[in-house]
Design an enzyme around this catalytic site. Structure first.
Site, PDB file in Angstrom:
ATOM      1  N   LYS A   1      -4.370   4.252   2.123  1.00  0.00           N
ATOM      2  CA  LYS A   1      -5.400   3.408   1.414  1.00  0.00           C
ATOM      3  C   LYS A   1      -6.334   4.436   0.860  1.00  0.00           C
ATOM      4  CE  LYS A   1      -4.587  -0.369   4.441  1.00  0.00           C
ATOM      5  NZ  LYS A   1      -4.817  -0.987   5.914  1.00  0.00           N
TER       6      LYS A   1
ATOM      7  N   LYS B   1       0.771  -1.185  -0.064  1.00  0.00           N
ATOM      8  CA  LYS B   1      -0.157   0.108   0.030  1.00  0.00           C
ATOM      9  C   LYS B   1       0.829   1.254   0.030  1.00  0.00           C
ATOM     10  CE  LYS B   1      -0.487  -0.502   5.052  1.00  0.00           C
ATOM     11  NZ  LYS B   1      -0.191  -1.874   5.268  1.00  0.00           N
TER      12      LYS B   1
ATOM     13  N   GLU C   1       1.021  -2.884  17.045  1.00  0.00           N
ATOM     14  CA  GLU C   1       2.544  -3.164  16.977  1.00  0.00           C
ATOM     15  C   GLU C   1       3.149  -2.578  17.899  1.00  0.00           C
ATOM     16  OE1 GLU C   1       4.497  -2.505  13.082  1.00  0.00           O
ATOM     17  OE2 GLU C   1       2.624  -3.100  11.943  1.00  0.00           O
TER      18      GLU C   1
END
Lengths: 405, 405
Positions: free
Chosen positions: B175, B75, B160
């Site tokens: 996105k 992406k 994360e």
């Protein structure tokens, strides 16, 4: 290959043409024809928007046989003759595209055909009939009974004068057959689809569902499990948190489960001129592009060796609502009948408020609702039939399948 | 054309190969290589799963330039260099497929590229970052504050160790850029995307939303209206009845509006190995089919003449939550500041319960929530900045856009 300009000349010449000459002044009127034979045998792309089985089937078969690609929105045709048409298209290496046939503008056919080709689809749960979804939604939000909601839907143009095809589940069954064929590469015809409509659902059923945090939806279901392939249409209780529960009014959606992709949902307008046209034009553009390239898109592959799952293999909890004339011993009699058939009862609700059904009966009527543990549908239906033999049961019971996820 | 068997030999030879030799004993080990140059210049299909900008960008460009088709899930690459790559693929008439780059397994790219090609997409509202959606969902269902929900998400592997890219909106911005480019054929880069993350959202914001029958979602938004094209990421208040409101946990969804198709929604797993693999394999099958046919699928068309809409053109109601040290005259001062900027206030809530924020401050803190009538975002931000100059405002305010449909 014939010239692509022929695509344009033949498209508005289709007998099911959506462009009236008066509304499309740029179309050369000499190109228009009512000669379907000429259209089928002499076109690059035939767009079939006639609907129904004949003459659509003969026309589409002839067009494919003559090397034309076909775009259609005809669900009845594909639900009945899909496998034959898919084979013909593959044999001739031409396109047969039909995004508009299921779920109107929702891109569902193409994802099943192409995007998920590297995955294994195990089930599709669809709200694929806008009329029944609108009626159930009105019953839920306004507390209406079925007949009232149907009349209202007819008055507003959401239901046809003869609503049978929608409310009895036939329209959804056509779509279930098409989806099952595509998803599982199985030759599923509408004749293989078991169906139950929404005509027996009452305001009481909806109220009971709401009280449990559930909604009632008419589902078109295609499944592929260890028992084989099945395609069914039935009203079901689904959790209010499920994504399908938020599909309101005349909207459609398909909830797809695939082994790797997990849960997917496709949502949108399932009907209407503009939405259908969006899907048809998307197909025409793709098919025209393939013609220019001298190729065709991926074919619908149908294998013949997948068994249809027997109805007896389909186990689920059910909610059955009886309308009864209250007297002592009724609950015992009903419980015993369920037990005699080996069905375990999970819960019973007896509603003391008189129900308005069956006005010809002068006694006090009550609603008795039985929720079972998982059982098979055939045994359940036999049990319900036996319960209905008791004289204290009035009118038709409703049977709702409880979706467990 | 090189042989299609090269597809197999090159796929596991990719430096981003998901098959370890030990886990794929059927792969001839002599075919494996770490020589990316060889893979790029000598393959039919290159599958790029390296991620990040370099060396992925150079590799993909070289592969396309050498006539290979490319499947990628990258992406960041497409959000930054998409238009350049789309042009290169079109110039070479090869495929560049990237279903997995947005929304994981959800078929979204292909419908935008193909199914809706005959329609005009006007907006896409996406929940396209699973980490933030999971955190907001946990805050909603468990009443957690942001920091607690984040730690919990990290502990469970949903966020994360360095969550910045997710919680500040950068991942969603990538996105949004890709979706805007595709939907509007405009060269939108991630650098054009305005973004606001979820770090300032508190349990109070969520509670206020719940009380109003709304939910807070981080939206990636692509719009094309009379002001031009825009791509934005912001937390928004959406109605609990909206289909996007039922997108829970780490699921993703894109709500698309097109002129003819009307509203559509695509829902599914936005991340995860299996879901991503499903999308990648679907692309590989399609691309391989095109190679066999000697063709390529429809190219992503980018026109250069669509203006980007200025941020000032984006009008909406906003809900702004300030943390204040209560004293007389505060409401008057804040109201006057909004009025001075020409922003009309629709409602104010002052919550008397002390807020737990800013533990360094010893006085009694309160939450003041202002909901505006529609205004432009730049003026709103200037107004909020001015309000924050008052000494009675403590800490960072949150700004939520209110979705009107």
């Amino acid at each position: 290959m014939r010239s692509v300009s022929a695509v344009r000349s033949c498209f508005p010449a289709s007998p099911a043409c959506i462009l009236k000459p008066s509304s499309a002044p740029w179309v050369d009127k000499t190109l228009l024809t009512t000669d379907t034979e000429k259209v089928a045998t002499n076109s690059d792309i035939v767009v079939e928007l006639i609907g129904g089985l004949e003459p659509a089937c003969a026309l589409v078969l002839k067009a494919l046989d003559c090397g034309a690609s076909v775009v259609t929105a005809n669900k009845a045709l594909l639900a009945k003759h899909g496998p034959e048409l898919y084979r013909k298209a593959a044999e001739k290496n031409v396109d047969l595209y039909f995004e508009a046939a299921v779920g109107g503008a929702i891109p569902l056919i193409r994802p099943l055909r192409e995007s998920l080709t590297g995955d294994r689809v195990t089930s599709v749960l669809g709200i694929l009939n806008g009329t029944t979804n609108y009626i159930l939604d009105e019953m839920t939000t306004k507390g209406l009974d079925f007949d009232v909601a149907l009349k209202d839907a007819q008055a507003k143009g959401y239901a046809e004068a003869d609503p049978t095809g929608d409310i009895e589940g036939e329209d959804a069954a056509n779509k279930a057959a098409i989806v099952a064929s595509l998803a599982f590469h199985a030759p599923v015809s509408v004749d293989d689809v078991s169906m139950e409509g929404i005509t027996k659902i009452t305001a009481d059923d909806i109220a009971a569902a709401t009280a449990e945090g559930k909604v009632v939806k008419l589902l078109a279901v295609a499944e592929n499990d260890e028992n084989g392939v099945s395609a069914r249409v039935y009203p079901a209780l689904i959790d209010a948190e499920h994504p399908l529960a938020s599909v309101h009014g005349s909207f459609n959606a398909a909830f797809v489960h695939a082994e790797a992709a997990d849960d997917l949902m496709f949502y949108g307008r399932g009907a209407g001129g503009a939405a259908t046209a969006s899907a048809v034009v998307g197909d025409i553009v793709t098919v025209a592009q393939h013609r220019v390239q001298g190729t065709a898109g991926p074919q619908v592959l149908i294998y013949n060796d997948l068994p249809m799952a027997p109805l007896s293999a389909s186990r689920a909890p059910f909610a059955v609502r009886f309308c009864i004339c209250d007297r002592p011993g009724i609950l015992a009699a009903i419980s015993k009948t369920f037990g005699d058939h080996g069905i375990s009862i999970n819960g019973v609700n007896q509603d003391l408020k008189p129900t308005p059904h069956d006005p010809g009966y002068s006694g006090e009527l009550q609603t008795l609702r039985v929720v079972t543990h998982p059982c098979d549908e055939i045994t359940l239906r036999q049990t319900v039939e036996d319960v209905c033999k008791f004289s204290f049961v009035i009118g038709e019971p409703s049977i709702l399948r409880v979706m467990e996820r």
